[in-house]
Design an enzyme around this catalytic site. Structure first.
Site, short mmCIF file in Angstrom:
data_model
loop_
_atom_site.label_atom_id
_atom_site.label_comp_id
_atom_site.label_asym_id
_atom_site.label_seq_id
_atom_site.Cartn_x
_atom_site.Cartn_y
_atom_site.Cartn_z
N ARG A 108 0.83 -1.21 0.00
CA ARG A 108 0.00 0.00 0.00
C ARG A 108 0.86 1.25 0.00
O ARG A 108 0.41 2.33 -0.42
CB ARG A 108 -0.91 0.03 1.23
N GLN A 120 2.94 2.56 -7.58
CA GLN A 120 3.23 1.74 -8.75
C GLN A 120 4.18 2.46 -9.71
O GLN A 120 5.09 1.84 -10.28
CB GLN A 120 1.91 1.41 -9.46
N HIS A 155 14.45 -7.14 -7.84
CA HIS A 155 13.28 -7.24 -6.96
C HIS A 155 12.63 -8.62 -7.07
O HIS A 155 12.05 -9.12 -6.10
CB HIS A 155 12.28 -6.12 -7.26
N ASP A 210 0.76 -9.89 -15.79
CA ASP A 210 1.41 -8.76 -15.11
C ASP A 210 1.43 -7.56 -16.05
O ASP A 210 1.02 -6.44 -15.69
CB ASP A 210 2.83 -9.15 -14.69
N TYR A 246 -0.65 -3.93 -15.59
CA TYR A 246 -0.01 -2.63 -15.35
C TYR A 246 -0.24 -1.67 -16.51
O TYR A 246 -0.34 -0.45 -16.30
CB TYR A 246 1.46 -2.77 -14.97
N ARG A 297 3.23 -0.61 -24.22
CA ARG A 297 4.33 -0.66 -23.25
C ARG A 297 5.40 0.37 -23.61
O ARG A 297 5.88 1.10 -22.75
CB ARG A 297 4.94 -2.06 -23.23
N GLN A 339 9.86 6.77 -18.43
CA GLN A 339 11.17 7.35 -18.72
C GLN A 339 11.03 8.75 -19.34
O GLN A 339 11.91 9.18 -20.08
CB GLN A 339 11.97 6.42 -19.64
#
Length: 431
Positions: free
Chosen positions: A35, A39, A121, A191, A195, A248, A257
């Site tokens: 939380r 993102q 990660h 995924d 996103y 993307r 970016q």
């Protein structure tokens, strides 16, 4: 695990339903930490409405994982076992547990402090899966001990995407399960679907995306020449897949970016490095090393800058000064953009020492669509992809950004545009 279902309304996917065990998993400090991780990281300092978090993204990936497995069962006439369904769903739910603050910038920071560190990660997400089920030993993937242990290992590797290891955990006819959450073979996964949809929703008005979301509706399981099962896509959805990768690229170019965002990220890295050099720690550990202690890792969120700001240590003055400047909107200033790399050393020698260069190299759809994606027709027969439909242009969007850390110095660089053509480098001498 309790199998009673629960549901809520997601702004992207509408009313979503989950097995009861998902609620048990999200009501833990490991998941609740998400939380407090935006993102889009520092992009929210440029795109003020994009403050959604990894918490809802991971719930979205879990939901889409469950939905895709049901679609594959219906379209291919297979039945996915309870343990495999559960493992894929949990991999979707837990895939970002190892994310640091400020999105992928944290990895850049760790590598800047420790150049030999190969941390990612995904690696910490995998480590946290094993740590999680040891810590909450009452949460069981199966009543059978060996199946429970197998499930933990499978979830870890579905997140990490270690195909060699996954081949030891799944039979060839089940390898399609590796392509749902983190698809290392073709990069088509839920995924990415979540996103792109979620980020575009919170960036609406700033970016336009192409329609793409329906390509999973007609996918099915198809075996390759080695009798290994993969997810294949209907040939009529070829353009939708291409659109996903174009989306993307657009998000990377215009948001993730975006030049100002890249300057802010370097500014945050400098704040963190100044703080760490001044002795800043969290529970006695350097922030860049917190991934080595999974309990202390839980304390690391986007609020790390608030901890730096709140420190009474006089040695933190430089870090706090730069952080104050960042919060005041006095960002590092973009002074030049070029499609080819520039000699930053020469620029610094001529105009001052406070310049740095950032490279943007973003793959476009043609890079992904030439991978070994399997397509099928209405009869489920494998067909060749229409590669002639690929855009006839370069495979990568490449750009080099020159920033000045000292904004006053940047304002005085009047001769940079005239000099920049003489400062280009060839590709083997990049700064």
């Amino acid at each position: 695990m309790d199998n009673n279902k629960f549901c809520f309304v997601d702004p992207i996917h509408g009313k979503v339903e989950y097995p009861g065990y998902v609620k048990q998993l999200i009501c833990t400090e490991e998941f609740q930490r998400l939380r407090n991780l935006k993102q889009l990281g520092s992009s929210s300092r440029v795109f003020f409405g994009a403050t959604h978090t990894r918490f809802e993204h991971c719930l979205g990936v879990c939901y889409l994982s469950l939905k895709l497995m049901k679609t594959l069962e219906q379209n291919s006439g297979v039945t996915i076992s309870d343990i495999h369904r559960k493992c894929v769903a949990i991999a979707g739910l837990f895939h970002d547990l190892g994310h640091g603050p400020f999105s992928h910038m944290w990895e850049d920071y760790v590598h800047a402090v420790n150049p030999s560190e190969e941390w990612s990660h995904e690696q910490t997400s995998g480590d946290l899966v094993k740590h999680f089920f040891a810590k909450y030993d009452h949460i069981r993937l199966s009543e059978e001990r060996l199946e429970h242990l197998y499930g933990i290992e499978l979830i870890q590797n579905l997140i990490i995407g270690d195909l060699d290891h996954l081949k030891t955990l799944l039979t060839p006819d089940l390898m399609y399960l590796t392509e749902i959450v983190a698809n290392k073979a073709t990069s088509i996964d839920v995924d990415k679907q979540d996103y792109i949809l979620r980020d575009a929703y919170y960036l609406r008005g700033n970016i336009r995306i192409l329609d793409f979301a329906g390509f999973f509706d007609r996918c099915r399981i198809t075996k390759d020449l080695n009798d290994v099962a993969h997810i294949s896509y209907h040939i009529d959805d070829y353009q939708l897949l291409s659109n996903m990768f174009e989306n993307r690229a657009s998000l990377h170019i215009f948001c993730y970016q975006e030049p100002q965002v890249r300057g802010i990220e370097q500014m945050l890295i400098d704040v963190l490095m100044l703080a760490e050099e001044a002795g800043f720690t969290i529970k006695g550990m350097k922030p860049s090393e917190l991934h080595k202690d999974l309990e202390k890792w839980l304390l690391l969120t986007d609020s790390v800058t608030m901890l730096i700001q709140a420190s009474d240590d006089p040695k933190m003055h430089e870090a706090q000064k730069l952080l104050k400047r960042l919060n005041a909107g006095d960002f590092y200033k973009l002074v030049w953009m070029s499609p080819t790399p520039l000699n930053v050393t020469a620029i610094a020698e001529k105009f001052g020492p406070h310049f740095f260069q950032v490279q943007k190299r973003i793959p476009l759809s043609s890079v992904f669509m030439t991978k070994n994606i399997i397509f099928h027709d209405d009869d489920g027969q494998r067909v060749a992809p229409p590669v002639e439909k690929l855009p006839k242009r370069c495979a990568y969007y490449e750009e080099y950004l020159i920033f000045a850390k000292d904004t006053q110095e940047a304002d005085e660089v009047n001769g940079l545009s005239e000099s920049v053509n003489n400062l280009s480098l060839n590709s083997n001498s990049k700064e």
